[in-house]
Design an enzyme around this catalytic site. Structure first.
Site, short mmCIF file in Angstrom:
data_model
loop_
_atom_site.label_atom_id
_atom_site.label_comp_id
_atom_site.label_asym_id
_atom_site.label_seq_id
_atom_site.Cartn_x
_atom_site.Cartn_y
_atom_site.Cartn_z
N CYS A 131 -0.66 3.32 0.57
CA CYS A 131 -0.38 2.70 -0.73
C CYS A 131 1.10 2.71 -1.10
O CYS A 131 1.58 1.80 -1.79
CB CYS A 131 -1.20 3.37 -1.82
SG CYS A 131 -1.13 5.16 -1.80
N HIS A 256 1.62 3.24 -8.45
CA HIS A 256 2.81 3.88 -7.86
C HIS A 256 4.05 3.06 -8.25
O HIS A 256 4.00 1.82 -8.32
CB HIS A 256 2.72 3.88 -6.34
CG HIS A 256 1.74 4.87 -5.76
ND1 HIS A 256 1.05 5.78 -6.52
CD2 HIS A 256 1.37 5.10 -4.47
CE1 HIS A 256 0.29 6.52 -5.73
NE2 HIS A 256 0.46 6.13 -4.48
#
Ligand code: 2RA
Length: 351
Positions: A131, A256
């Protein structure tokens, strides 16, 4: 003959699996049957996908019989065993674990960057990147096509859900424990004394930042930092790309963020970089600092694109750009990219 492929979702009950079912229910429906697979503990549970209830089956070799595409959202050790079993039984395995990402016989695919790589899969397995890499690589791929990337210096600000449901539960529980206490965060160790040490993070995450994700590797690097380096090189086809990453966990539930210093092969221009990013598929430019417009995790969570702002040409290097990026780590960072790869494979059945 054209037909809609049968899909298996392995790990359907996990944090990424849950997002996957939402994505499968909202994107164009390219599948025939969808089978939901999980550990024996979750077998028999009913989950909804495409508006219909489907009974979860326990992971076993026979569940892959007749499956054309099998997505895996499970830990590395589970994928390492089961993705090859699915491939042996005739499915194309699209794996979101780290088990095969650096295997030279397994392509590592981001559909906006290297879609053709998905066609060469000698093991019948395609890997989905981590990710953290995925939260920046679509935007960096677009800039690379313009100026040729030479070096990346990255600092990540990673959300708790990168550590799965346990990460989410731990952060919420820490927030509950500190709520209302207006004295915390002012004396060394005071938060740790209140929230304890349970959970996947090596230090309190509430009222804190933790410069660690993953496991310890040679030279003091974390596995997460090496993934950013190695995966970026493989996806961009740049084996010599210089990459230094420092991965940090922050008290955000999902999405993120990354601060990136990117050095290119030729001189860059701020306005041109903004235009390239604004035009890139899968990227949204949000870059008007005069109006305090820039991406933040809380504004980005739940959305599909990579968001980019704070685009600046380096003051000291005319070949370098500094950027701030945000991407939902459970969507583009995991389930969405896996779904996009599976859709690329599905076109082989339907076209
Ligand atoms: C994390 N990147 O955020 C990892 C999850 N794959 O911990």
């Amino acid at each position: 003959m054209s037909r809609k492929p049968t899909l298996a979702v392995v790990g359907a009950t996990g944090a990424v699996g849950t997002v996957m079912l939402d994505i499968l229910s909202t994107r164009e429906d390219v599948y025939g049957e969808i089978r939901l697979i999980a550990s024996p503990r979750s077998a028999g549970k009913k989950l909804t996908v495409r508006g219909e209830e489907v009974v979860v089956q326990a992971l076993a070799p026979e569940v892959f019989d007749g499956v054309d595409i099998a997505m895996f959202d499970v830990p590395d050790e589970v994928s390492a065993v089961w993705a090859p079993i699915a491939a042996e039984r005739g499915a194309v395995a699209v794996d979101n674990s780290g088990a095969f990402r650096m295997d030279p016989d397994v392509p590592l695919v981001v559909p906006e960057v290297n879609p053709d790589a998905a066609k060469a899969r000698p093991k019948g397995i395609i890997s989905n990147p981590n990710c953290t890499t995925l939260s920046m690589i679509v935007a960096l791929g677009a800039l690379h096509r313009q100026w040729g990337l030479a070096e990346l210096v990255v600092a990540s600000y990673q959300a708790a859900s990168g550590a799965g449901q346990e990460g989410i539960d731990t952060l919420y529980s820490q927030i509950e424990k500190i709520a209302g206490n207006r004295e915390l965060g002012q004396r060394a160790g005071d938060v740790r004394a209140v929230v304890g040490t349970e959970g996947p993070f090596p230090a309190p995450l509430a009222l804190n930042v933790v410069p660690w994700a993953g496991s310890l590797k040679d030279g003091g690097w974390s596995s997460e930092e090496l993934k950013v380096r190695n995966e970026s090189r493989k996806i961009l086809g740049l084996p010599g790309l210089k990459v230094s990453a420092t991965c940090v966990r922050v008290p955000v539930i999902t999405t993120h963020s990354l601060a990136v210093h990117a050095v290119f092969g030729s001189e860059v221009d701020q306005r041109e970089a903004q235009a390239v990013l604004a035009a890139a598929p899968g990227v949204v430019l949000s870059d008007n600092p005069e109006a305090y417009e820039f991406p933040t995790p809380n504004d980005v969570v739940g959305t599909d694109p990579t968001w980019v702002g704070r685009v600046r040409r380096s003051l000291d290097d005319p070949k370098a750009l500094d950027l701030f990026l945000c991407g939902d780590n459970l969507r583009k960072g995991a389930a969405l990219n896996t779904a996009q790869i599976a859709e690329l494979v599905a076109t082989e059945f339907t076209s």
